[in-house]
Design an enzyme around this catalytic site. Structure first.
Site, PDB file in Angstrom:
ATOM      1  N   TYR A   1      35.877  58.240  23.659  1.00  0.00           N
ATOM      2  CA  TYR A   1      35.995  58.649  24.792  1.00  0.00           C
ATOM      3  C   TYR A   1      37.708  58.784  25.347  1.00  0.00           C
ATOM      4  O   TYR A   1      37.983  60.436  25.978  1.00  0.00           O
ATOM      5  CB  TYR A   1      34.716  57.961  25.671  1.00  0.00           C
ATOM      6  CG  TYR A   1      34.994  58.922  27.687  1.00  0.00           C
ATOM      7  CD1 TYR A   1      33.784  59.998  26.934  1.00  0.00           C
ATOM      8  CD2 TYR A   1      36.093  58.355  27.826  1.00  0.00           C
ATOM      9  CE1 TYR A   1      34.778  60.450  28.969  1.00  0.00           C
ATOM     10  CE2 TYR A   1      35.377  59.120  29.290  1.00  0.00           C
ATOM     11  CZ  TYR A   1      35.380  59.957  30.138  1.00  0.00           C
ATOM     12  OH  TYR A   1      34.980  60.291  30.841  1.00  0.00           O
TER      13      TYR A   1
ATOM     14  N   ASP B   1      22.893  73.043  30.953  1.00  0.00           N
ATOM     15  CA  ASP B   1      23.020  71.063  30.679  1.00  0.00           C
ATOM     16  C   ASP B   1      21.690  71.323  29.582  1.00  0.00           C
ATOM     17  O   ASP B   1      20.652  72.030  29.326  1.00  0.00           O
ATOM     18  CB  ASP B   1      22.687  70.188  31.718  1.00  0.00           C
ATOM     19  CG  ASP B   1      23.013  68.546  31.595  1.00  0.00           C
ATOM     20  OD1 ASP B   1      23.867  68.361  32.773  1.00  0.00           O
ATOM     21  OD2 ASP B   1      21.931  68.503  31.089  1.00  0.00           O
TER      22      ASP B   1
ATOM     23  N   LYS C   1      38.868  62.881  24.620  1.00  0.00           N
ATOM     24  CA  LYS C   1      39.478  63.611  26.419  1.00  0.00           C
ATOM     25  C   LYS C   1      41.311  63.969  26.376  1.00  0.00           C
ATOM     26  O   LYS C   1      41.591  64.758  26.506  1.00  0.00           O
ATOM     27  CB  LYS C   1      39.636  62.568  27.631  1.00  0.00           C
ATOM     28  CG  LYS C   1      37.926  62.477  27.816  1.00  0.00           C
ATOM     29  CD  LYS C   1      37.133  64.047  28.869  1.00  0.00           C
ATOM     30  CE  LYS C   1      36.483  63.993  29.082  1.00  0.00           C
ATOM     31  NZ  LYS C   1      35.705  64.730  30.167  1.00  0.00           N
TER      32      LYS C   1
ATOM     33  N   GLY D   1      24.888  66.436  35.548  1.00  0.00           N
ATOM     34  CA  GLY D   1      25.761  65.043  35.628  1.00  0.00           C
ATOM     35  C   GLY D   1      25.725  64.629  36.640  1.00  0.00           C
ATOM     36  O   GLY D   1      25.608  65.538  37.445  1.00  0.00           O
TER      37      GLY D   1
ATOM     38  N   ASN E   1      22.454  73.211  24.355  1.00  0.00           N
ATOM     39  CA  ASN E   1      23.280  72.195  23.869  1.00  0.00           C
ATOM     40  C   ASN E   1      24.582  73.318  23.485  1.00  0.00           C
ATOM     41  O   ASN E   1      24.605  74.032  23.388  1.00  0.00           O
ATOM     42  CB  ASN E   1      22.907  71.840  22.454  1.00  0.00           C
ATOM     43  CG  ASN E   1      24.038  70.346  22.000  1.00  0.00           C
ATOM     44  OD1 ASN E   1      24.901  70.820  21.973  1.00  0.00           O
ATOM     45  ND2 ASN E   1      23.222  69.870  21.477  1.00  0.00           N
ATOM     46  N   ILE E   2      25.758  72.378  23.884  1.00  0.00           N
ATOM     47  CA  ILE E   2      26.999  73.303  24.410  1.00  0.00           C
ATOM     48  C   ILE E   2      27.762  73.571  22.610  1.00  0.00           C
ATOM     49  O   ILE E   2      28.083  74.408  22.845  1.00  0.00           O
ATOM     50  CB  ILE E   2      27.870  72.608  24.899  1.00  0.00           C
ATOM     51  CG1 ILE E   2      28.145  71.280  24.170  1.00  0.00           C
ATOM     52  CG2 ILE E   2      27.805  72.592  26.129  1.00  0.00           C
ATOM     53  CD1 ILE E   2      29.613  70.765  25.049  1.00  0.00           C
TER      54      ILE E   2
END
Ligand code: SER
Length: 336
Positions: free
Chosen positions: A154, A35, A158, A13, A54-55
């Site tokens: 989002y 990533d 967060k 990113g 993938n996380i």
């Protein structure tokens, strides 16, 4: 002697790319990246190892830290606000469940290494939700605890993950396990880089407008000319990340910090682009959803806590950001 290892998620990113380069210049850490897609070729010489995956894949996360004694984690992987509104459940999975996995990995790593693992989490002005333009104008520079009522998935993700991080840092089975995640979060304004473009955000009109003007492409802006939020030049964002991650834990009285750059309207960005690139074709065709998201974000932030606790000071105000960083670099790229 080998250097301490830092893990960067979401390394491809915008923030990741700039961070990898700065860390390579400063040489303080060996960098390992993760990533969804393989790390961009030009960045590979700067890192010790890079993983594509993938996380959400807990086994992959465990494998990475089994091979590398990461004592710092920059957890940058996320779906931004506009993308998140198109697929809120996916945003929740990546932004919340993914963050939980990475926090758990850091916690285990801390137990294994017998020392705290520092964890940098990029949060956002999207955690704020101003109810009206009148209130937005009245509040001006918002403080961390005001209007924590996000209107995007989002922003909700967060805000919740700021709490999740605080929980891991101060309450998570600490007595039993002995490990500790030293969680630190920055609420970023919209970011503008001279070198890369954001994807899926709602502050993207700023960088999109500027880069389109430089490339002599027409740009139809998805917010109105008066839309105003804080922005920050990418080098300042990276400086803030490094200042916070290096800060003495005893000086940090909070886990979450606003950092300020410059407050600017869409029209002011357009004017600067027009002055630099005469003939720039910028028009306005506001998108109701995206414009309402920007309206709900503050026009500026109060970063008193960051200045007090880790000596934060932005280097780039609007004039320096455009005249000394963005415009010369973008113009340089244009002419090769
Ligand atoms: N730049 C982000 C977005 O637009 C806000 O943090 O979603």
């Amino acid at each position: 002697m080998s250097k301490p290892v830092a893990l960067i998620t979401g390394a491809n990113g915008e923030i990741g790319r700039a961070l990898i380069k700065r860390l390579a210049e400063e040489g303080r850490y060996d960098v390992v990246t993760l990533d969804l897609v393989p790390l961009a070729e030009p960045l590979r010489p700067f890192v010790l190892a890079s993983y594509a995956g993938n996380i959400m894949d807990k086994y992959l996360l465990d494998e990475i830290v089994a091979h590398h004694d990461a004592i710092v984690v920059f957890h940058l992987a996320a779906l931004l606000s506009s993308r998140g509104e198109r697929d809120p459940e996916l945003a929740h999975q990546v932004n919340v469940e993914g963050t939980l996995h990475v926090l758990r990995m850091a916690q285990n790593q801390s137990v294994r290494l017998g020392q705290p693992v520092r964890f940098l989490f990029p949060s956002t002005i999207a955690v704020y939700g101003l109810p009206s333009l009148a209130e937005k104008a009245k509040v001006g520079k918002i403080r961390e605890e005001q209007w924590n009522l996000p209107i995007t998935m989002y922003g909700c993700n967060k805000l919740y993950c700021e709490h999740l991080g605080r929980y891991f840092a101060h309450h998570y089975r600490r007595q039993q396990s002995g490990g500790r995640v030293d969680f630190r979060a920055i609420r970023f304004p919209g970011l503008i880089s001279a070198d890369t473009m954001p994807t899926g955000g709602t502050s993207d009109y700023g960088p999109e407008m500027l880069h389109a003007a430089a490339q002599k492409k027409p740009y139809s802006c998805f917010v109105g000319p008066d839309a105003r939020i804080p922005f920050m030049a990418m080098p300042d964002a990276i400086s803030a990340i490094l200042a916070l991650i290096e800060a003495n834990p005893e000086k940090l009285r909070a886990t979450v910090y606003n950092i300020g750059g410059f407050s600017i309207s869409a029209n002011e960005i357009a004017e600067r682009a027009r002055r630099a690139f005469p003939g720039a074709d910028i028009s306005y065709n506001p998108d109701a959803v995206r414009a309402s998201i920007v309206d709900s974000w503050p026009e500026d932030v109060d970063d008193f806590r960051a200045r007090r606790d880790f000596g934060w000071r932005h280097e780039y105000d609007a004039d320096r950001a455009f005249d000394e960083y963005l415009l010369p670099r973008i113009t340089g790229q244009k002419s090769g």
